[in-house]
Design a protein around this motif. Sequence first.
Motif, PDB file in Angstrom:
ATOM      1  N   HIS A  14      11.378  50.177  -6.794  1.00 17.82           N
ATOM      2  CA  HIS A  14      12.635  49.791  -6.162  1.00 17.82           C
ATOM      3  C   HIS A  14      13.667  49.378  -7.216  1.00 17.82           C
ATOM      4  O   HIS A  14      14.838  49.764  -7.139  1.00 17.82           O
ATOM      5  CB  HIS A  14      12.400  48.654  -5.164  1.00 17.82           C
ATOM      6  N   ILE A  15      13.236  48.599  -8.200  1.00 20.53           N
ATOM      7  CA  ILE A  15      14.133  48.173  -9.283  1.00 20.53           C
ATOM      8  C   ILE A  15      14.609  49.381 -10.088  1.00 20.53           C
ATOM      9  O   ILE A  15      15.792  49.509 -10.418  1.00 20.53           O
ATOM     10  CB  ILE A  15      13.439  47.130 -10.191  1.00 20.53           C
ATOM     11  N   ILE A  16      13.711  50.300 -10.370  1.00 21.06           N
ATOM     12  CA  ILE A  16      14.086  51.502 -11.122  1.00 21.06           C
ATOM     13  C   ILE A  16      15.103  52.320 -10.332  1.00 21.06           C
ATOM     14  O   ILE A  16      16.109  52.780 -10.871  1.00 21.06           O
ATOM     15  CB  ILE A  16      12.841  52.342 -11.459  1.00 21.06           C
ATOM     16  N   ASP A  17      14.866  52.489  -9.032  1.00 19.91           N
ATOM     17  CA  ASP A  17      15.756  53.301  -8.201  1.00 19.91           C
ATOM     18  C   ASP A  17      17.123  52.663  -8.006  1.00 19.91           C
ATOM     19  O   ASP A  17      18.134  53.362  -7.946  1.00 19.91           O
ATOM     20  CB  ASP A  17      15.120  53.579  -6.837  1.00 19.91           C
ATOM     21  N   THR A  18      17.169  51.339  -7.864  1.00 19.96           N
ATOM     22  CA  THR A  18      18.431  50.677  -7.526  1.00 19.96           C
ATOM     23  C   THR A  18      19.212  50.182  -8.737  1.00 19.96           C
ATOM     24  O   THR A  18      20.421  50.032  -8.652  1.00 19.96           O
ATOM     25  CB  THR A  18      18.180  49.484  -6.595  1.00 19.96           C
ATOM     26  N   VAL A  24      21.823  54.517 -15.939  1.00 19.11           N
ATOM     27  CA  VAL A  24      21.625  55.666 -16.828  1.00 19.11           C
ATOM     28  C   VAL A  24      22.559  56.801 -16.443  1.00 19.11           C
ATOM     29  O   VAL A  24      23.185  57.421 -17.308  1.00 19.11           O
ATOM     30  CB  VAL A  24      20.140  56.118 -16.797  1.00 19.11           C
ATOM     31  N   GLU A  25      22.680  57.077 -15.147  1.00 16.03           N
ATOM     32  CA  GLU A  25      23.578  58.141 -14.695  1.00 16.03           C
ATOM     33  C   GLU A  25      25.024  57.825 -15.052  1.00 16.03           C
ATOM     34  O   GLU A  25      25.770  58.701 -15.485  1.00 16.03           O
ATOM     35  CB  GLU A  25      23.434  58.348 -13.189  1.00 16.03           C
TER      36      GLU A  25
END
Length: 80
Positions: A14-18, A24-25
């Motif tokens: 969840h942390i990586i996705d949000t 990074v994008e």
Amino acid sequence: MKIDQEEFNRKAQHIIDTVVKPQVEHYENVKTQGLIRKHNEKLKNDPWHVKLRRWWKFQRWILICKILFIYETNIFRKKK
């Protein structure tokens, strides 16, 4: 105190996705836009003869594309 591995992985994902992926994008987009802007400024400051040569190369490329398209669509071949 025991850590539940599935819940830990779910929270980490969840942390990586949000958080991580959007940052990074955003960094990649800003970097790309900066490179494009620098390249455009460099092209804008070229002398007139360099711009003219680039324009002629582009016109030649367009002509070649048109010729290849005509050849591939068999416009000039006799139909039986």
